[in-house]
Every structure is written in C-alpha cells, then in structure tokens.
Design an enzyme around this catalytic site. Sequence first.
Site, PDB file in Angstrom:
ATOM      1  N   LYS A 116       0.046   5.641   8.235  1.00 56.12           N
ATOM      2  CA  LYS A 116       0.696   5.845   6.927  1.00 56.12           C
ATOM      3  C   LYS A 116      -0.361   5.931   5.826  1.00 56.12           C
ATOM      4  CE  LYS A 116       1.686   2.144   4.867  1.00 56.12           C
ATOM      5  NZ  LYS A 116       1.068   1.235   3.898  1.00 56.12           N
ATOM      6  N   LYS A 167      -7.170   1.412  -3.247  1.00 58.36           N
ATOM      7  CA  LYS A 167      -6.781   0.781  -1.970  1.00 58.36           C
ATOM      8  C   LYS A 167      -6.820   1.791  -0.824  1.00 58.36           C
ATOM      9  CE  LYS A 167      -4.872  -1.680   1.236  1.00 58.36           C
ATOM     10  NZ  LYS A 167      -5.679  -2.593   2.037  1.00 58.36           N
ATOM     11  N   THR A 169       0.872  -1.175   0.000  1.00 60.61           N
ATOM     12  CA  THR A 169       0.000   0.000   0.000  1.00 60.61           C
ATOM     13  C   THR A 169       0.912   1.229   0.000  1.00 60.61           C
ATOM     14  OG1 THR A 169      -1.589  -1.239   1.323  1.00 60.61           O
ATOM     15  CG2 THR A 169      -1.936   1.135   1.118  1.00 60.61           C
TER      16      THR A 169
HETATM   17  P1  NAP Z   1       5.153  -5.712   8.187  1.00 61.18           P
HETATM   18  O1  NAP Z   1       4.838  -7.029   8.799  1.00 61.18           O
HETATM   19  O2  NAP Z   1       5.564  -4.586   9.068  1.00 61.18           O
HETATM   20  O3  NAP Z   1       6.306  -5.959   7.067  1.00 61.18           O
HETATM   21  C1  NAP Z   1       6.938  -4.894   6.439  1.00 61.18           C
HETATM   22  C2  NAP Z   1       7.991  -5.391   5.463  1.00 61.18           C
HETATM   23  O4  NAP Z   1       8.664  -4.250   4.872  1.00 61.18           O
HETATM   24  C3  NAP Z   1       9.084  -6.220   6.135  1.00 61.18           C
HETATM   25  O5  NAP Z   1       9.520  -7.207   5.230  1.00 61.18           O
HETATM   26  C4  NAP Z   1      10.180  -5.178   6.372  1.00 61.18           C
HETATM   27  O6  NAP Z   1      11.463  -5.711   6.491  1.00 61.18           O
HETATM   28  C5  NAP Z   1      10.063  -4.388   5.083  1.00 61.18           C
HETATM   29  N1  NAP Z   1      10.718  -3.081   5.166  1.00 61.18           N
HETATM   30  C6  NAP Z   1      10.338  -2.010   5.914  1.00 61.18           C
HETATM   31  N2  NAP Z   1      11.183  -0.972   5.713  1.00 61.18           N
HETATM   32  C7  NAP Z   1      12.117  -1.393   4.823  1.00 61.18           C
HETATM   33  C8  NAP Z   1      13.251  -0.800   4.216  1.00 61.18           C
HETATM   34  N3  NAP Z   1      13.585   0.480   4.465  1.00 61.18           N
HETATM   35  N4  NAP Z   1      13.956  -1.520   3.342  1.00 61.18           N
HETATM   36  C9  NAP Z   1      13.619  -2.802   3.075  1.00 61.18           C
HETATM   37  N5  NAP Z   1      12.568  -3.439   3.612  1.00 61.18           N
HETATM   38  C10 NAP Z   1      11.819  -2.745   4.480  1.00 61.18           C
HETATM   39  O7  NAP Z   1       3.942  -5.148   7.316  1.00 61.18           O
HETATM   40  P2  NAP Z   1       2.714  -5.942   6.627  1.00 61.18           P
HETATM   41  O8  NAP Z   1       1.604  -5.955   7.594  1.00 61.18           O
HETATM   42  O9  NAP Z   1       3.214  -7.194   6.017  1.00 61.18           O
HETATM   43  O10 NAP Z   1       2.347  -4.881   5.470  1.00 61.18           O
HETATM   44  C11 NAP Z   1       3.078  -4.795   4.258  1.00 61.18           C
HETATM   45  C12 NAP Z   1       2.305  -3.880   3.301  1.00 61.18           C
HETATM   46  O11 NAP Z   1       1.016  -4.447   3.069  1.00 61.18           O
HETATM   47  C13 NAP Z   1       2.069  -2.457   3.829  1.00 61.18           C
HETATM   48  O12 NAP Z   1       2.125  -1.556   2.753  1.00 61.18           O
HETATM   49  C14 NAP Z   1       0.658  -2.552   4.386  1.00 61.18           C
HETATM   50  O13 NAP Z   1       0.034  -1.279   4.418  1.00 61.18           O
HETATM   51  C15 NAP Z   1       0.009  -3.501   3.403  1.00 61.18           C
HETATM   52  N6  NAP Z   1      -1.151  -4.276   3.888  1.00 61.18           N
HETATM   53  C16 NAP Z   1      -1.141  -4.832   5.133  1.00 61.18           C
HETATM   54  C17 NAP Z   1      -2.258  -5.559   5.554  1.00 61.18           C
HETATM   55  C18 NAP Z   1      -2.314  -6.178   6.940  1.00 61.18           C
HETATM   56  O14 NAP Z   1      -3.425  -6.505   7.401  1.00 61.18           O
HETATM   57  N7  NAP Z   1      -1.210  -6.379   7.634  1.00 61.18           N
HETATM   58  C19 NAP Z   1      -3.353  -5.741   4.698  1.00 61.18           C
HETATM   59  C20 NAP Z   1      -3.313  -5.197   3.406  1.00 61.18           C
HETATM   60  C21 NAP Z   1      -2.197  -4.457   3.018  1.00 61.18           C
HETATM   61  P3  NAP Z   1      12.046  -6.118   7.956  1.00 61.18           P
HETATM   62  O15 NAP Z   1      11.526  -7.486   8.231  1.00 61.18           O
HETATM   63  O16 NAP Z   1      13.519  -6.073   7.782  1.00 61.18           O
HETATM   64  O17 NAP Z   1      11.546  -5.096   8.937  1.00 61.18           O
END
Ligand code: NAP
Length: 301
Positions: free
Chosen positions: A247, A178, A102
């Site tokens: 965010k 989204k 997102t």
């Molecule tokens: P998350 O568990 O916090 O994972 C974030 C990912 O991004 C991790 O792999 C993290 O790596 C990586 N990352 C963050 N900063 C970085 C950087 N500077 N360089 C390289 N890698 C980096 O988040 P999530 O819940 O999976 O969400 C991921 C995306 O999907 C977001 O955009 C979110 O808005 C979207 N989303 C989430 C959901 C939900 O319910 N969770 C649903 C729909 C969409 P590290 O492991 O090294 O920290």
Amino acid sequence: MGREARAMRIGFLGLGRMGTAIALNLLRAGHEVAVWNRSPDKADALAAAGAEVAATPRAAAEGREIVFSMLSDDAALHAVLRRADGLLAGLGEGALHVSLSTIGVATADHAVDLHVERGQHYISAPVFGRPDAAAAAQLTIVAAGPAADIDRAQPLLDAIGRRTFRVGTRPSAANLVKLSGNFLILAAIEAMAEAMALAEKSGVAPALLLEVLTDTHFNAPVYRNYGALLLEQRFRPAAFAAPLGLKDMKLAGAAAEAARVPMPFLALLREQLVETLVKEGEDVDWSAIGLTVARNAGLNR
Ligand code: NAP
C-alpha cells in the site's frame, strides 16, 4: 504526566497493532480516552486499562477535543470519516482530528477540505517505528498542519513518541515524508538482502558481512534492526504486514506520478512485494522480500 500537560478528553479510532499500543500510552499519560474499533473485540485490552468503549466513531468523537485515527489505509479512513455515524458527524466545531495513519498525499489534502468545511481542524501526524516502538512510546512522529493545531496536540504526541518533527503547514507534507521514508527503508532491506545472498552463496557468513557494515558505513537502526530480521529470517508474525508495505509503495508511486518524478527503484520494490505476497501469503512482514531475494538466488529457505 509532565508538569505542563493537563488531562484531556480524547477519542481514538483504530485498535490494530499500532493503535492499541498508542491508545494505551495515552491512557497511561492520564487522559480520558474513548476508543472505537471496527472489530469490537480488539477494544477489550483498552477497556481493561480504563478506556471508555464507544459503539461508533461518532460516539468516540462527540464531546472530545482531540480525536486520533490509526487505520490501515485511505479506504479505511474514508469509511470512518464519511459513514453516517462516522468521525465527521461526531467531531465538534473547533475540535481536532490527528491522523496517524500512513495515507496518501491526495487523501490527506481531501481530508483537510472535509474538516475545514465543517469548522473542524485536521493535522497529519504519521509515525515511524514498529509496534514495539509504539508500546515503548518511542515513535518518531512527523507532523504537519497549522502550528496552533500541532501545539494543541503536542502534549499528547509527547506521550506516544520520542520526538515530533514539524515539516510544514500543509498536512499532506507529513504524509509525503512518511511515504518517502518507507520507500527508503524498503530499498535498504532489498539492498541488504541482495548483499547477504551474495555473501552466503560465496561462502561468507552473512552475519559477518552485517557486522562489518553496520559497524562502519551502515551504522544506522534501519540496517541493524532489519539486518537482524533478515539474518534470523523472522518474517512471521508480521510487525508491519507486507500488504501494508505494498500500500505504501503504491501511495509513494501516486505521489511521484503527480509530481512527475520517475522512481525506477520504487517500481522494483513494488514488484518484489507482489512476488513475495504471491509466494509467501498475506501474513508475512514486509521484510520477507528478503525471502524472495534468497530463493531467487537458489538458496534453500
Ligand atoms: P493493523 O494492525 O492491520 O490495523 C489496522 C486497523 O485499521 C484496524 O483497527 C482495522 O480494524 C482498521 N480498519 C481497516 N479497514 C477498516 C475499515 N474499512 N473501516 C474501519 N476500520 C478499518 O495495522 P497497523 O500495523 O496497526 O497499521 C496501522 C497504520 O499505521 C497503517 O497505515 C500503517 O501503514 C501504519 N504504520 C504501521 C507500522 C507498523 O510497523 N505496523 C508502523 C508505522 C506506521 P479491524 O480490527 O476491524 O480490522
């Protein structure tokens, strides 16, 4: 794997809550997947399931026809794209980047330029559904970009989601949809939390209120699922962390500002999230704005 799908060599960048579940489903569908994550330990589960673990985004992209990214935000995508050993350096000419994160509308537009000038292809395909839906391959995918590129990715999207909506040929259209969706979801959570606080303080069981409403005018997953979370006060561990929700409200605000659309509700939701983060910490689910609503109503939480 379906009859039509062929095994592809693909890459996957970002193994957080969502990325891990999605990459596992791509592996299970029979594809050869090279994975990369900034913190290497998160690749262990994928390695155990048969993925190749790459040391850099570049290595995960080299020789792959399609590479997915599922990263937290615009800054993360930017970093992964632009670093010397990054995705842009590794993705071959004609290869396709499917961005599931997102991210903001302007960032998606910029990503198109970065890829096109290198002869690479880019589509946005952000998803609706939390990590449990990702694990069950039941995500709703909103895709935008050139039709031929979405067609290429479609068998893979079918392996991770229940349905793909196509919302235009300009990739950032998908990001706009989204962000609009997340604005509506948070608005529903806030409205429900306020009505539930009113019920509770007035001597009506919030569970009864929810039962009446979700079996009538509000019979939709967002009210049923988040209503249950609010009722049970299940805010930790976060499935969708509050900082990511903030965010998204900021990104929706930037899109609204650029399009000159006043969104006063959006400003209110942003304030509720900031207050919740101050009071509850960074590790709560975004639905914890319900805690703020309840506490502001003097309810004991
Ligand atoms: P998350 O568990 O916090 O994972 C974030 C990912 O991004 C991790 O792999 C993290 O790596 C990586 N990352 C963050 N900063 C970085 C950087 N500077 N360089 C390289 N890698 C980096 O988040 P999530 O819940 O999976 O969400 C991921 C995306 O999907 C977001 O955009 C979110 O808005 C979207 N989303 C989430 C959901 C939900 O319910 N969770 C649903 C729909 C969409 P590290 O492991 O090294 O920290």
